[in-house]
Design an enzyme around this catalytic site. Sequence first.
Site, PDB file in Angstrom:
ATOM      1  N   ASP A 101       0.843  -1.200   0.000  1.00  0.00           N
ATOM      2  CA  ASP A 101       0.000   0.000   0.000  1.00  0.00           C
ATOM      3  C   ASP A 101       0.880   1.253   0.000  1.00  0.00           C
ATOM      4  O   ASP A 101       2.052   1.195   0.408  1.00  0.00           O
ATOM      5  CB  ASP A 101      -0.881   0.036   1.259  1.00  0.00           C
ATOM      6  CG  ASP A 101      -1.824  -1.150   1.325  1.00  0.00           C
ATOM      7  OD1 ASP A 101      -2.162  -1.704   0.270  1.00  0.00           O
ATOM      8  OD2 ASP A 101      -2.213  -1.514   2.462  1.00  0.00           O
TER       9      ASP A 101
HETATM   10  N1  URA Z   1      -1.048  -5.993   3.973  1.00  0.00           N
HETATM   11  C1  URA Z   1      -1.584  -4.748   3.988  1.00  0.00           C
HETATM   12  O1  URA Z   1      -2.617  -4.526   4.592  1.00  0.00           O
HETATM   13  N2  URA Z   1      -0.927  -3.777   3.316  1.00  0.00           N
HETATM   14  C2  URA Z   1       0.232  -3.953   2.652  1.00  0.00           C
HETATM   15  O2  URA Z   1       0.785  -3.017   2.080  1.00  0.00           O
HETATM   16  C3  URA Z   1       0.773  -5.261   2.651  1.00  0.00           C
HETATM   17  C4  URA Z   1       0.111  -6.249   3.319  1.00  0.00           C
END
Ligand code: URA
Length: 236
Positions: A101
């Site tokens: 993310d």
């Molecule tokens: N899980 C998440 O919630 N976000 C990420 O960026 C990676 C794994």
Amino acid sequence: MRLDKFVLRSTQLSKPTVITCIESGEIRVNQDVITDVRYQVHENNYIEYQGKQLVPRPFRYLMFNKPVDTICSNVDGDYPSILHYLEIENKDELHIAGRLDADTTGLVLITDDGRWSFNIMRPEMQCEKTYRVTLAKALIQGTAERFTEGLLLQGESKPTLPAKLENIETESSHDAAHQVLLTISEGRYHQVKRMFFAVGNKVKQLHREKIGNLTVDIPTGAWRYLTIDEVKSLTY
Ligand code: URA
């Protein structure tokens, strides 16, 4: 590999030029003119353009330590793409193996080898990813057991695969830092955040430290090529 991809990887021609070259009969495969861009070619085929054999560039494998407010996409969106950090040629041939993310930091693998990245991301291959997670609250009792058993995330019909949770909070850690390490072997949408949400907690910061046996060992915003042994250790 598709013929257009093969020609793209073995010349400096642009994608539209490659398509024109193939469709106008300028490419031969084992001496036959092939005009279908989707034609499948193999490593042992003899592929010619302008009387010369085409040899694809070797695959590239990189690790990158992702900063916050960047996105794991080849094009910019709400934030800049992580590919801006790479000062290398033919960046458009690269893709990201397992996205993070925009607000997550840490280890990202980047490659142009589609089979390698596909296997790393397939849950059946059980490639472990370890995250350092800063939580809003202390863990409630029984969370590790629930993660081991598998949780049903909102809107999904299959429980998560067994995950390992390790509490790394110490007496000396300051009160706001409820830190844990979570190791999962799949990559569902926002998986880590949703797992903690399912047990009444909230992720405040998320950092991916490890994929398989590979630990991020470069500063934030830096990248490096993987060694042959590192590539092999993630080849399934
Ligand atoms: N899980 C998440 O919630 N976000 C990420 O960026 C990676 C794994």
